[in-house]
Write a protein that holds these residues in place. Structure first.
Motif, PDB file in Angstrom:
ATOM      1  N   GLY A  93     -51.726 -39.909   3.195  1.00 46.86           N
ATOM      2  CA  GLY A  93     -53.031 -39.852   3.844  1.00 46.86           C
ATOM      3  C   GLY A  93     -52.903 -39.685   5.342  1.00 46.86           C
ATOM      4  N   ILE A  94     -54.043 -39.627   6.026  1.00 47.44           N
ATOM      5  CA  ILE A  94     -54.054 -39.522   7.471  1.00 47.44           C
ATOM      6  C   ILE A  94     -54.232 -40.910   8.086  1.00 47.44           C
TER       7      ILE A  94
ATOM      8  N   PRO B  31     -58.940 -33.371   8.234  1.00 45.94           N
ATOM      9  CA  PRO B  31     -57.639 -33.693   7.647  1.00 45.94           C
ATOM     10  C   PRO B  31     -56.992 -32.417   7.125  1.00 45.94           C
ATOM     11  N   ASP B  32     -55.684 -32.346   7.186  1.00 43.57           N
ATOM     12  CA  ASP B  32     -54.980 -31.195   6.622  1.00 43.57           C
ATOM     13  C   ASP B  32     -54.916 -31.398   5.106  1.00 43.57           C
ATOM     14  N   LYS B  33     -55.942 -30.925   4.401  1.00 43.72           N
ATOM     15  CA  LYS B  33     -56.042 -31.178   2.961  1.00 43.72           C
ATOM     16  C   LYS B  33     -54.900 -30.506   2.193  1.00 43.72           C
ATOM     17  N   GLY B  34     -54.473 -29.336   2.668  1.00 38.63           N
ATOM     18  CA  GLY B  34     -53.339 -28.676   2.020  1.00 38.63           C
ATOM     19  C   GLY B  34     -52.079 -29.507   2.122  1.00 38.63           C
ATOM     20  N   ALA B  35     -51.846 -30.095   3.289  1.00 41.48           N
ATOM     21  CA  ALA B  35     -50.664 -30.943   3.477  1.00 41.48           C
ATOM     22  C   ALA B  35     -50.762 -32.197   2.619  1.00 41.48           C
ATOM     23  N   ILE B  36     -51.963 -32.760   2.499  1.00 37.72           N
ATOM     24  CA  ILE B  36     -52.152 -33.942   1.658  1.00 37.72           C
ATOM     25  C   ILE B  36     -51.805 -33.623   0.204  1.00 37.72           C
ATOM     26  N   ALA B  37     -52.327 -32.506  -0.295  1.00 34.65           N
ATOM     27  CA  ALA B  37     -52.087 -32.126  -1.693  1.00 34.65           C
ATOM     28  C   ALA B  37     -50.606 -31.871  -1.945  1.00 34.65           C
TER      29      ALA B  37
ATOM     30  N   ALA C 230     -47.997 -32.899  -0.196  1.00 36.09           N
ATOM     31  CA  ALA C 230     -47.200 -34.117  -0.038  1.00 36.09           C
ATOM     32  C   ALA C 230     -47.359 -35.036  -1.240  1.00 36.09           C
ATOM     33  N   ALA C 231     -48.582 -35.147  -1.757  1.00 33.78           N
ATOM     34  CA  ALA C 231     -48.821 -36.025  -2.907  1.00 33.78           C
ATOM     35  C   ALA C 231     -48.078 -35.536  -4.141  1.00 33.78           C
ATOM     36  N   VAL C 232     -48.140 -34.236  -4.404  1.00 32.53           N
ATOM     37  CA  VAL C 232     -47.477 -33.692  -5.592  1.00 32.53           C
ATOM     38  C   VAL C 232     -45.961 -33.760  -5.434  1.00 32.53           C
ATOM     39  N   ASP C 233     -45.455 -33.415  -4.249  1.00 34.37           N
ATOM     40  CA  ASP C 233     -44.005 -33.484  -4.031  1.00 34.37           C
ATOM     41  C   ASP C 233     -43.499 -34.921  -4.151  1.00 34.37           C
TER      42      ASP C 233
ATOM     43  N   ASP D 119     -44.617 -43.965   2.393  1.00 26.11           N
ATOM     44  CA  ASP D 119     -45.937 -43.736   2.972  1.00 26.11           C
ATOM     45  C   ASP D 119     -45.844 -42.463   3.797  1.00 26.11           C
ATOM     46  N   VAL D 120     -46.572 -41.449   3.386  1.00 27.82           N
ATOM     47  CA  VAL D 120     -46.519 -40.158   4.065  1.00 27.82           C
ATOM     48  C   VAL D 120     -47.809 -39.970   4.856  1.00 27.82           C
ATOM     49  N   GLU D 121     -47.684 -39.800   6.156  1.00 20.64           N
ATOM     50  CA  GLU D 121     -48.853 -39.576   7.013  1.00 20.64           C
ATOM     51  C   GLU D 121     -48.969 -38.096   7.328  1.00 20.64           C
ATOM     52  N   THR D 122     -50.097 -37.513   7.001  1.00 16.46           N
ATOM     53  CA  THR D 122     -50.335 -36.090   7.226  1.00 16.46           C
ATOM     54  C   THR D 122     -51.232 -35.898   8.451  1.00 16.46           C
ATOM     55  N   PRO D 123     -51.216 -34.708   9.055  1.00 18.02           N
ATOM     56  CA  PRO D 123     -51.950 -34.510  10.322  1.00 18.02           C
ATOM     57  C   PRO D 123     -53.448 -34.304  10.132  1.00 18.02           C
ATOM     58  N   PHE D 124     -54.154 -34.445  11.249  1.00 16.07           N
ATOM     59  CA  PHE D 124     -55.581 -34.130  11.298  1.00 16.07           C
ATOM     60  C   PHE D 124     -55.863 -33.485  12.643  1.00 16.07           C
ATOM     61  N   SER D 125     -57.027 -32.874  12.765  1.00 14.31           N
ATOM     62  CA  SER D 125     -57.475 -32.323  14.044  1.00 14.31           C
ATOM     63  C   SER D 125     -58.975 -32.538  14.152  1.00 14.31           C
ATOM     64  N   LEU D 126     -59.512 -32.373  15.357  1.00 19.92           N
ATOM     65  CA  LEU D 126     -60.951 -32.447  15.578  1.00 19.92           C
ATOM     66  C   LEU D 126     -61.439 -31.040  15.897  1.00 19.92           C
ATOM     67  N   LEU D 127     -62.287 -30.504  15.021  1.00 19.70           N
ATOM     68  CA  LEU D 127     -62.820 -29.161  15.221  1.00 19.70           C
ATOM     69  C   LEU D 127     -64.175 -29.277  15.909  1.00 19.70           C
ATOM     70  N   VAL D 128     -64.234 -28.851  17.130  1.00 23.18           N
ATOM     71  CA  VAL D 128     -65.449 -28.979  17.933  1.00 23.18           C
ATOM     72  C   VAL D 128     -66.347 -27.776  17.692  1.00 23.18           C
TER      73      VAL D 128
END
Length: 330
Positions: free
Chosen positions: A154-155, A288-294, A296-299, A314-323
């Motif tokens: 998760g993030i 959230p980087d949903k692709g990275a979450i998916a 990472a979870a499957v791997d 515990d795998v922490e995936t990235p996020f960004s703020l889209l303005v």
């Protein structure tokens, strides 16, 4: 008729065992034999019998994906990405919807056994520590109110919420509300923590009156919460919503009350679902980087299946703020 290993072996001029070694990815096949087998596989259109292969390996070929609610775009988008990632490991995905209730989540867990699936990805909202009696390798999505010894992906929800509220503060907003507090959602508690941390960092007072709960993260709840905020003697000049649907509902109420977004009210959401880019105004959102979450979870699940005795991760995936336009007018 479907091609068989014998058909491929006959065309390539090699043994059935050699064809099997190539199909299963073994490296000790002579280069010339591998080339001939690969050409024969393409010519015959051979497809491996995954059911038979899984049976030999003691696997079902399925994993479970247990989610609260597919009508929430974040979970629907995530499900599609998990399916794509699982295909790379020759897994099919069974999806279970729990609606975030304790009964639904308990029923989903009770149905998961090695006779049905090899492993499970679980996004719980109501389960308690004693409910986690797992019969297959499991990975949790996100951060939750209960602390259980299960690998997670998760993030950082606290940091993500803090980034969202910092953005509002940077625009000169000083009376910032929050929509989405929830008594059981662990992510809600963490996003509230990030909201409070950003206010404290800027020496802005925290007011419980500006925090509006939402039992369901739907547009209607966001609209209702915004009505209560706009009815205050001193309404907020910004609002941080704990998901995009709440934010879309809040902006609808603002429009009905002739409150300008972002002129009078800046709005930030969370999840960056597709609707957020096409709403009017378009919605600033934590992405959230949903692709990275998916992935990472499957791997991680694949590693747990192959080596269940390995240390938890515990795998922490990235996020960004889209303005977008809901905070900064174009």
């Amino acid at each position: 008729m479907l091609a068989t290993l014998k058909d491929v072996a006959r065309l390539a001029g090699v043994s059935v065992k050699t064809v099997s070694n190539v199909v299963n990815g073994y490296s000790f096949v002579k280069p010339d034999n591998r080339r001939r087998v690969e050409e024969a596989l393409e010519a015959t259109g051979y497809r491996p019998n995954l059911g038979a292969r899984n049976l030999r390996r003691g696997r079902t070929g399925f994993i479970a994906l247990v989610l609260p609610e597919l009508s929430i775009p974040y979970f629907a988008e995530l499900a599609g990405l998990v399916i794509a990632a699982a295909q790379e490991h020759e897994w099919n995905v069974l999806i279970e919807q729990t609606f975030g209730t304790l009964a639904g989540e308990r029923a989903a867990l009770a149905s998961l056994g090695p006779h049905l699936v090899d492993a499970a990805i679980l996004s719980p909202e109501a389960l308690q520590v004693d409910d986690f009696q797992l019969s297959v390798p499991t990975v949790l999505l996100g951060e939750h109110a209960v602390d259980v010894p299960i690998s997670r992906v998760g993030i950082d929800n606290v940091a993500a919420a803090q980034a969202a509220v910092r953005h509002l503060i940077s625009l000169g907003r000083t009376r910032i509300a929050a929509i989405g507090a929830h008594p059981h959602r662990g992510t809600a508690a963490l996003r509230l923590e990030g909201y409070r941390a950003a206010l404290a960092e800027a020496s802005l007072p925290f007011s419980q009156d500006l925090v509006v709960p939402a039992l369901n993260y739907h547009r209607a709840e966001g609209a209702a919460a915004m009505r209560s905020l706009l009815d205050m003697r001193t309404p907020p000049d910004a609002v941080f919503c704990f998901n995009d649907l709440l934010a879309i509902g809040a902006m609808r109420t603002a429009a009905e009350r002739f409150v300008r977004v972002p002129g009078d009210l800046a709005v930030v959401g969370f999840d960056n679902n597709e609707e957020s880019a096409y709403s009017s105004p378009s919605l600033t959102s934590v992405a959230p980087d949903k692709g990275a979450i998916a992935r990472a979870a499957v791997d991680l699940l694949h590693r747990r299946v192959d080596a269940p005795e390995d240390a938890l991760e515990d795998v922490e995936t990235p996020f960004s703020l889209l303005v977008r336009e809901s905070t900064v007018a174009r």
